[in-house]
Each structure stands twice: as C-alpha cells, then as structure tokens.
Design an enzyme around this catalytic site. Structure first.
Site, short mmCIF file in Angstrom:
data_model
loop_
_atom_site.label_atom_id
_atom_site.label_comp_id
_atom_site.label_asym_id
_atom_site.label_seq_id
_atom_site.Cartn_x
_atom_site.Cartn_y
_atom_site.Cartn_z
N GLU A 641 0.83 -1.21 0.00
CA GLU A 641 0.00 0.00 0.00
C GLU A 641 0.86 1.26 0.00
O GLU A 641 0.51 2.26 -0.62
CB GLU A 641 -0.93 -0.02 1.22
CG GLU A 641 -2.02 -1.09 1.10
CD GLU A 641 -2.90 -1.16 2.33
OE1 GLU A 641 -4.09 -0.82 2.23
OE2 GLU A 641 -2.39 -1.56 3.39
N GLU A 661 -3.39 -9.03 3.36
CA GLU A 661 -4.17 -8.87 4.60
C GLU A 661 -5.17 -9.99 4.83
O GLU A 661 -5.43 -10.36 5.99
CB GLU A 661 -4.88 -7.52 4.59
CG GLU A 661 -3.98 -6.31 4.87
CD GLU A 661 -3.25 -5.81 3.64
OE1 GLU A 661 -2.59 -4.76 3.73
OE2 GLU A 661 -3.34 -6.46 2.57
#
Length: 788
Positions: A641, A661
């Site tokens: 990210e 994630e």
C-alpha cells in the site's frame, strides 16, 4: 389447556446455583459444574422424572462466559471447548443441537424467546437454556499452587455464533478511552442528568434511592454475591471502599462481576410436557416477547435515552395484551442506574414503585453474572408466577451499551404462541436519522456528554462527546493526562453545554478548554528534518531526500511509532522548498516493508496511524512533490500500500508485491482496496485482494504496477537514476503536473478535465522557472532552476 396447539411452548423448569468463597461448603466449582447444578435444579423443578425429562432434551443453548466473550481474554484455570455439550454430558443429555450464544446480557431472554419460537414451529420439542460464571473462583485461585483445572475437550456439533460484538465497540471508541462498560454507561447517565436539569448531588441521591431497595432484596436472596443492605446515602457516598469508577458512578452502583453463579431454564412443547407427565401447575407461558437493538452509540439522536429498549417492552406488553399496570413483578436489567431508569422513564414507572424493579437484587448486589444475569431473573419470575397464578411478570434483559434489549412476559395463564413483530420495529429503528460523526474533529465545540474515569491510583481521564460548532457533527475526544483545567471543568458544576476546543491527531481527538490551552498541551511540531530518528534514516543529497525504513530485523514492518516518524519526515519533505524529489526504501536486502507489525499489534499495545496514513503517505493529500518507492524484496500488505501511494516505483528483480491482509484476517484498508483496482486491471486487482497472491517484479512491470525493474540489489540505485531524470526538469513544472493530475482525476469527461481551471497553471506561467526554461531553450543552454 385442551385447546392449546400441541406445539405451544411452555417453561416447565427453572434452576439456580451459586457458591461464595467464604461459604463453609465452598466447592471450587467450574462454570460447567455451576451450570450443570442449575440444570439439575431445573429438571427437578419440573416435578416429573428427571431422567425421562432429560432424555427429551433435543437442544441445549449456552450463554457465553466472560472468558470467551472478549477477543484474547485469558482463561487462567482453563475452560471447555464446547461449553453447551459439557453441561449436557454432566446431566446425561444427548441433544441433537448445541448453541453457544453471542455476547450480551440480552442473551438469556433472547434464547428463551428463540427457543420458544423454534418449538412453536415444530423444529424442537425441548430446549435447555443455561449460563454460568465462576469469576470469583478464577480470580481467587489463578495464582495458587493447587488451582483446579477447568479444561475440557468435548466433541460433537456446536453452533458457535461468535462474539457478536459488531456495533457494540469500535477501535475508534476504544482509542478514546471507552474500553470498559462503566465509562460508556456513565456518558448516558450524565446526559440524562443534564436533561433532567439536576445537580450532581441531586442525581447521586436519585441513584442511591433507586438502588437502595435492590440491596434489601439481595440481602434476602440466598444466591446473592453481596447480600448486604445499604442505605441510599451509603451507595453514593464516595469512600475508600466505594471509590469513584467513572463519573457519576462509585463502585457500589456498578454491576458486580465477581460471582460464582449458574442458572437454567427448560422450555418444551405442551405435547412434550404432557407426554413426560409434567404437572400443569409447573407450566408458565411466555405471553409476550420482543428483541430489539438500539442504534450504535455515536448514531443515537439522544444519548440520554434508549428508545429501542422502551419499544421492546411496549411491544412485548402489546403481544401479551396487557399494560404496565397489569404487571405484578418486574425485573429490569440493572448493570448501571441508567439501564433501569431508561426503561422506567419510558414506561412511566416510578423509582419507588411498590412492586419493586428487581426480583433478584440486581447486578450490583445479587451479582452481574457475566452475560447470564437475566437467566436468574427469569427463574425468579417463573417461580413468582407459580406462587401467584394468573399474574404477569416482566423480565427486561439488556446487552452492550444500552444496545440490545430482550423482553419476556410470563404468566401461568394458558395462551397460544403469538409471533412478535420485532423485525418490523427494528426496520423502523434502523431508519431513524442519525447525527453525522466527525472521526477527525477540529475546532470549537460544545460538550454533549462526558465522563471522567478514575484509576486505583487516583489518576483521572476525561472523555467528552461533543458537537462541532461549524457543522454540528458529533465527535468523541479525550483530555490530556496533565490537563487539570479541563478535568476540573468536567468534575465541577455543569460541563454539558460548555464551549471547548478539539483537535485531531493520528491517535485520536483531544479536547481542552480553549485553543491556547490545547496548543500548550500539544505543541505543533515544526516540519523540519531531524539529525536522527529511531526507526528511519534520512539522507539529503542536494535536492534529493532518501528515506530508509530501518527495521530490517522486523522486515521493515511498521509500528505506530515508526509510522509517526515517517509522517514527520514527509511533513518536512513537503514543507522544504529545497527538496524536490524523495525516495523511500527499506533497510537490508530482503524487504521493502512487510506492512503492519503484527507482533506489535498482537501485544495489546494501542494501534493507530498518523493523520496522513500508513508511513505518513497513504492518506496524505496534496502530494505535489514526487515520491519514488525503491522496492528491494518484499512489499507485503501495508508495504504494498505504501508503494501504491508513491508516485513512482522502481523494483529490483527479487521484489514481490501482495495485498496479503486476507491471510491474517484483515483487509487492505490503508488504500490498497482503492488504489490497486485503479492501478491494474480490475479483475487482477480483485484476485490479488481476495487471495493475497504475490506478484513478481516482472509481472508487476507488465501490469503497470511498477515503472522499472532493475537487477537484484540495485533498487535504490535505480530510483536515484529515475530521480535524476525528474530533477533535470523544472520542480515547479513537476509540482504543477502532479497537482493538475490530482485535481482532474475524478473528472470523467476528457474535455471537462482539460478545461478544468487550476490556479497552479496560473502560478506556473508567471514563475521564474517558466521564464528561465524558455530563455534557456532559446539560448541553447541548460536551464538553472530556482524553484520559484
């Protein structure tokens, strides 16, 4: 009786068990043993053959103990991995179905309502509902050498419904000190006090008067955890033993969790009760029932009330065909004063109603047996109904933060099963208009409600819910630990309605009496590069800034403190006119960043990110100077990210990218869910997000996820080469290009985007660099950029 549908549900047995540490016959019973003892009492209470009744039980439903109600909670003495079936085995039952209910004090009454409806549909014939706590025993014996082992491994089917904590608590509220139920309920009671226009002294006297009769009943109840009569004044007088927990609560008016108690209720169909020979004088019918849920705390229009609870009671009475005046007994959930007064206010019941508001003695005195208190209330109500045939008794069971309310109306008078319309009422509640919340609150505001929590050492922490003056949005904020001025405001006179100042930080909102006071407590940091940092290193080379995440031992994963340092570094970068390009990389050869430090997160330490997001980049607006990610090795989860948030990415051949994630039960909420589908084909992005699949450097280049791939170990060198190419152009042109690209990103029509007016373009045309660039071109020389 003869005209009843054979499937009509009826309560035919109730039981309770308990023991106190000081009892001469104290047996150190486990929660399973306490529940089993209560279940045996319930079987005996049927006045039929216990073995025959036991054999008919096809469903068992257990209320969760505290030890399995909170993620990560400890069980010092061990526990059963299938609590309902452990209890069933103890009494010789072999049910086809076992249920473990969600968290909340509404659970006992909700389960009775649900099991009754299940029986009425013909999907079950006999259900045993139970719950128990051995918190006193666990706390007393956890550190002893001869402590018992309550561990049990039980096979068989289990319908584990999970914690059911959704909407009851959020990381945002927890980060603002609302981690315990006392502080949450205190907000409601303080709001009610202000609505009634009472002083602190008047309201305290009212709490004492409300609960003093509860102590009288608890003193006579053999199952009470604290069978002591106390006067109204004694309940609210702050002393060493009765210390303040959270304004306005001293300890004596707070639910008592240190108990060893169990309770059980047996429900079956009329046909089954007849077949088993249960005498009709044991039958108690559920005349009315309802289950409703209040809006989440920050969505409630009025924090001094919970209208959903009142609606639940009114609906249950409507189904029963009676009014409040027809009730002979009431037991209103009493974890804190507001839980009682909220319902009493809504129904017009006086605090000193001669019928009384509890049958057990209430949670602060009888005992707040975890989620299971109301099972005891049901048992008492059923027994009272039998002793006064034809009378009605009401049980109101509350869960969460005045969040979930389940109601039952009981009587021996035969009645057909009447379905409720709770779903219809719930849809109405869910449609109520809710205040808009400001997660990040800044500016002058007004206090809507508040509390001050007290540590055992006397430390104070203020919690404020308020409304911003600019737009009336609601926010929650904490006081600074050293702000005696604000804490004194909250503990004297009337703070509700007072003007205060609030500011947002990465770790939450903070409130003070004024802007100057807040600035003094939280000095604004200057955006200047420091000589050294704990978690990052910086290198300034001319107009280039190189930033290295320096946690190679943790694969350059980030803690809140590391994120905060990166945020400070990039604040300085964007504020410094002499810095034109930045490179971000990770120390070592193996990892750019593994994202969030999960070991730190699992430690229980507070988790937060700066206002500008992960690494100080993922939520940063106005990134009008280029940031290049030099990815060496893994860019996983938050690391990916970060790379997505950078303008450009150079990866070495060993680099791998993944939004991983989902592999650890999380989601890529720091921009990955938004940026990846905008950076690569949507189906590829969706696959990466849903599977956590890793993408190699070569695949990332083909997808357009990175700009360049360089040999292993040369990511930083490759990024420097790219930076040099950018530095060869005008820094104002670079900034203007980035700004206009950002401004027009959301404009769908191409011509509209091209014609979008931007002040950046106006400023560029009159800049010295624009003139220098054209002049240098005409003179056939290299331009000398001034960045102005």
């Amino acid at each position: 009786m003869t005209s009843l549908d054979p499937r009509t549900p009826v309560v035919i047995g109730v039981g309770q068990s308990s023991e106190r540490l000081e009892d001469p016959d104290y047996r150190r019973l486990s929660p399973v043993e306490l529940a089993a003892a209560a279940a045996r009492e319930a079987l005996a209470d049927t006045a039929a053959d216990p073995a025959t009744v036991t054999s008919a039980i096809d469903t068992v439903a257990g209320v969760r103990q505290f030890e399995i109600s909170i993620p990560g909670a400890a069980a010092p003495l061990g526990l059963s991995d299938n609590y309902p079936r452990s209890v069933a085995h103890r009494i010789g039952a072999a049910p086809a179905r076992a249920i473990l209910e969600v968290v909340g004090g509404q659970a006992p009454q909700h389960l009775v309502n649900e099991m009754a409806a299940t029986i009425a549909r013909g999907d079950a014939q006999a259900a045993l509902v139970f719950g128990s706590e051995a918190i006193s025993t666990v706390q007393a014996l956890a550190g002893t050498e001869d402590r018992p082992d309550f561990t049990e491994h039980v096979g068989g089917q289990l319908e584990d419904r999970g914690w059911g904590l959704e909407g009851l608590m959020s990381p945002h509220l927890a980060s603002h000190g609302l981690t315990d139920v006392a502080s949450q309920y205190a907000l409601f009671d303080n709001a009610r006090r202000a609505r009634l226009g009472q002083s602190r002294e008047e309201y305290a006297a009212g709490m004492g008067a409300l609960f003093a009769p509860f102590t009288d009943i608890a003193a006579k109840n053999p199952h009470s955890a604290a069978p002591v009569r106390r006067s109204a004044g004694e309940l609210v007088a702050v002393t060493e033993k009765n210390r303040l927990i959270a304004e306005p609560y001293p300890r004596y008016v707070v639910a008592r969790e240190k108990v060893n108690q169990g309770a059980a209720v047996l429900v079956m169909s009329v046909a089954t009760a007849r077949r088993l020979g249960v005498p009709q004088d044991r039958w108690v019918f559920l005349h009315g029932h309802a289950d409703l849920r209040e809006r989440d705390v920050m969505e409630r229009a009025d924090l001094s009330r919970s209208p959903a609870a009142v609606m639940a009671v009114e609906h249950a009475l409507e189904i029963a065909g009676i009014t409040v005046a027809d009730l002979a007994t009431l037991d209103l959930y009493s974890c804190f004063p507001i839980a009682v007064s909220n319902v009493a206010d809504g129904l017009g019941i006086a605090a000193d109603d001669p019928r009384g508001l509890t049958l057990t003695g209430g949670l602060p005195f009888f005992g707040g047996a975890g989620n299971n208190y109301s099972m005891h209330a049901i048992a008492e109500t059923v027994q009272r109904a039998r002793t006064s045939p034809g009378t009605f008794g009401l049980v109101g069971a509350n869960g969460g933060s005045l969040s979930k309310y389940s109601v039952g109306v009981y009587a021996t008078t035969p009645t057909a099963w009447r379905p409720d319309r709770s779903a219809e009422f719930q849809a109405h509640i869910d449609a109520w208009e809710a205040p808009e919340e400001a997660r990040r609150a800044d500016g002058w505001a007004t206090i809507e409600t508040y509390t001050v929590t007290y540590g055992r050492d006397g430390t104070r922490t203020g919690v404020v819910i308020g409304r911003l003056e600019t737009d009336d949005r609601r926010f929650v904020a904490l006081t600074h630990e050293d702000d005696e001025e604000m804490l004194d405001l909250l503990t004297a006179d009337e703070p509700i309605g007072r003007r205060v100042y609030v500011r947002s930080f990465g770790y939450g909102n903070r409130v003070a009496t004024g802007e100057e006071q807040l600035n003094a407590l939280f000095p604004r940091r200057e955006p200047i590069l420091r000589d050294d940092y704990e978690f990052v290193t910086v290198r300034r080379h001319g107009h280039l800034l190189e930033v290295t995440i320096n946690r190679p031992e943790a694969r350059n994963s980030l803690t809140p403190q590391a994120n905060d340092e990166l945020d400070q570094v990039f604040d300085a970068y964007f504020a410094d006119p002499g810095l034109w390009v930045a490179i971000l990389t990770g120390a070592g050869e193996h990892s750019f960043s593994a994202g969030n430090d999960l070991k730190y997160a699992a430690s229980g330490e507070p988790m937060w990110v700066p206002r500008n997001g992960f690494a100080g980049l993922t939520s940063r607006r106005g990134m009008t100077k280029p940031v290049i990610a030099a990815v060496n090795g893994y860019a996983m989860g938050g690391g990916c990210e970060i790379a997505l948030a950078c303008h450009l990415t150079v990866a070495d051949e060993t680099a791998q990218f993944a939004l991983s994630e989902v592999k650890v039960g999380l989601v890529a909420a720091a921009g990955g869910l938004v940026r990846l589908p905008r950076a690569v084909p949507r189906k590829i992005a969706t696959e990466m997000i849903l599977t956590g699949r890793r993408v190699t450097a070569g695949e990332a280049l083909a997808l357009g996820l990175v700009n360049r791939v360089v040999p292993a170990g040369t990511a930083l060198a490759g990024a420097r080469a790219l930076a040099a190419e950018i530095l060869d152009g005008s820094p104002i042109s670079v900034r203007t290009s980035l700004q206009v690209m950002a401004e027009t990103e959301g404009i769908a029509d191409t011509v509209d985007a091209i014609e979008h007016p931007s002040s950046a373009l106006d400023d560029l045309i009159v800049s010295q660099d624009a003139i220098e660039g054209m002049t240098a071109f005409a003179q056939k020389r290299r331009p000398q950029w001034k960045n102005r």
